[in-house]
Design a protein around this motif. Structure first.
Motif, PDB file in Angstrom:
ATOM      1  N   GLY A  54       7.437   6.440  -3.026  1.00  0.00           N
ATOM      2  CA  GLY A  54       7.054   5.407  -3.982  1.00  0.00           C
ATOM      3  C   GLY A  54       8.067   5.255  -5.091  1.00  0.00           C
ATOM      4  O   GLY A  54       8.306   4.158  -5.602  1.00  0.00           O
ATOM      5  N   THR A  95      -2.149   1.999  -4.762  1.00  0.00           N
ATOM      6  CA  THR A  95      -1.848   3.361  -4.316  1.00  0.00           C
ATOM      7  C   THR A  95      -3.092   4.220  -4.513  1.00  0.00           C
ATOM      8  O   THR A  95      -3.610   4.364  -5.625  1.00  0.00           O
ATOM      9  N   PHE A 154      -4.177   1.694  -9.052  1.00  0.00           N
ATOM     10  CA  PHE A 154      -4.092   3.035  -8.459  1.00  0.00           C
ATOM     11  C   PHE A 154      -5.382   3.785  -8.783  1.00  0.00           C
ATOM     12  O   PHE A 154      -5.987   3.594  -9.825  1.00  0.00           O
ATOM     13  N   GLU A 193       5.084   5.134   3.231  1.00  0.00           N
ATOM     14  CA  GLU A 193       4.711   6.551   3.227  1.00  0.00           C
ATOM     15  C   GLU A 193       5.964   7.401   3.104  1.00  0.00           C
ATOM     16  O   GLU A 193       7.028   7.018   3.575  1.00  0.00           O
ATOM     17  N   ASP A 243       0.866  -1.169   0.000  1.00  0.00           N
ATOM     18  CA  ASP A 243       0.000   0.000   0.000  1.00  0.00           C
ATOM     19  C   ASP A 243       0.902   1.218   0.000  1.00  0.00           C
ATOM     20  O   ASP A 243       1.490   1.576   1.023  1.00  0.00           O
ATOM     21  N   VAL A 244       1.031   1.856  -1.152  1.00  0.00           N
ATOM     22  CA  VAL A 244       1.980   2.957  -1.340  1.00  0.00           C
ATOM     23  C   VAL A 244       1.263   4.283  -1.082  1.00  0.00           C
ATOM     24  O   VAL A 244       0.254   4.588  -1.715  1.00  0.00           O
ATOM     25  N   GLY A 245       1.812   5.074  -0.151  1.00  0.00           N
ATOM     26  CA  GLY A 245       1.132   6.288   0.272  1.00  0.00           C
ATOM     27  C   GLY A 245      -0.043   5.915   1.159  1.00  0.00           C
ATOM     28  O   GLY A 245      -1.184   6.313   0.919  1.00  0.00           O
ATOM     29  N   CYS A 246       0.251   5.146   2.205  1.00  0.00           N
ATOM     30  CA  CYS A 246      -0.806   4.475   2.974  1.00  0.00           C
ATOM     31  C   CYS A 246      -1.644   5.416   3.817  1.00  0.00           C
ATOM     32  O   CYS A 246      -2.725   5.034   4.264  1.00  0.00           O
TER      33      CYS A 246
END
Length: 353
Positions: A135, A152, A180, A106, A83-86
């Motif tokens: 990311g 994301t 995304f 994050e 989970d990118v940019g959670c």
């Protein structure tokens, strides 16, 4: 968490697994007003975070089912997801119900602290781990070909999309899934209320964002402009190289709504929409006024704006006469009862070749 590495190509550097990339190491303090990292909230503001989470749309089971079905059609592996940019960890918690392990990453150290505080009671270390990194640097920390799915939410427009995609492609196994998405402004579901009240929602957006954006230094202004153009493009600006990605599926919901949170009117800069959609990509547009529905009264609408962005209260304050006048007019249009709000949303899914 897997800790091994595949060799990096010549000229690529690797950050220590114990030290985040330099850009992520530097927190956005009051004196760093020209950082592109403009989306930061202190972790020690529990009231803000509780209100923030409560005013976000709830990503529905049918939404996640689209992602899971896409993944299942190409892969039988459900071991590792990212989970990118959670943020506060909403997506991480969902992915943890389907994957053996989830990495929540994050760029903002305080956001990662909040995610960990919220998730740790329900998910032990062997289920969810946390990484402070951009990311665009993610593949420097994990083995190439080690991930089954990368998600994301709301973050692609804040990244260098091609640098991020290179990292995601390295991390994903063949047959792995990239998903995304982005949602925009809360939108009245009722056509009558939309005609009367949506211009006021838009006016609040412009007023609040203008106060936050204008006066920014050149680096931060560039970050706002990049985000504005990405939102204006409904993520169509993201080119997915067909030699790397296959079965690309782009779905847009409620395009009668406005996806960008801010644009030229608030930012004072020109905004150019871009379309880099490939000829073989599947495109779908859906109108569903029940999509991620929220029922809000005027106080809940005010609360949404109060916590939409951390700088709103500092920039506008509670006593801004123009904002108060708009809120009064909006209350007159809505009355004392609740109103149904839906959301403009775009989801992009792709499979790693």
């Amino acid at each position: 968490m897997v800790t091994g590495y595949l060799p990096l190509p010549p000229g690529h550097r690797r950050e220590s697994s114990h030290n985040p990339p330099q850009a992520a190491q530097q927190p956005l303090e009051n004196g760093d007003e020209d950082s592109e990292n403009f989306w930061k909230v202190p972790a020690n503001r529990p009231a803000f975070w509780s209100a923030y989470v409560s005013t976000r749309p709830n990503y529905s089971p049918p939404f996640y089912r689209l992602i899971y079905d896409h993944h299942a059609s190409h892969s039988s592996s459900w071991k590792v997801a990212h989970d990118v940019g959670c943020g506060a960890g909403q997506v991480t918690a969902e992915l943890a119900t389907r994957f053996d392990h989830v990495v929540a990453s994050e760029i903002n150290d305080t956001h990662l602290v909040v995610a960990e505080q919220r998730l740790r009671p329900d998910f032990p270390d062997q289920k969810v781990s946390y990484k402070l990194t951009m990311g665009e640097h993610l593949a420097e920390h994990y083995p190439w070909g080690s991930a089954d799915l990368i998600a994301t939410a709301e973050a692609m427009v804040l990244m260098d999309d091609q640098a991020a995609l290179e990292n995601f492609a390295r991390l994903l196994r063949p047959g792995g899934t990239l998903a995304f998405w982005f949602y925009g402004r809360p939108t009245f579901a009722d056509a009558r209320l939309h005609a009367k009240g949506q211009p006021l929602i838009d006016a609040l957006m412009v007023r609040n964002w203008a106060k936050v954006i204008q006066g920014s230094g050149p680096r931060r202004l560039a970050g706002f402009k990049r985000a504005a153009e990405g939102m204006s493009s409904w993520l169509d600006y993201v080119r997915l190289d067909p030699s790397v990605w296959t079965d690309v599926h782009r779905i847009k919901w409620n395009t009668y709504g406005t996806l960008p949170f801010f644009g030229q009117e608030a930012g004072g800069f020109p905004v150019k929409s871009m379309n880099r959609v490939g000829p073989k990509e599947k495109l779908e547009t859906i109108e569903d006024r029940e999509w991620w529905r929220n029922d809000w009264d005027i106080d809940q609408v005010k609360n949404y704006f109060r916590v939409l962005f951390p700088g709103f209260q500092d920039a506008v304050g509670e006593g801004d006469e123009e904002v108060n006048a708009i809120n009064d007019e909006l209350e007159e249009k809505m009355g004392k009862s609740t109103a149904a709000f839906t959301w403009p949303v775009v989801l992009v899914m792709a499979t790693r070749r």
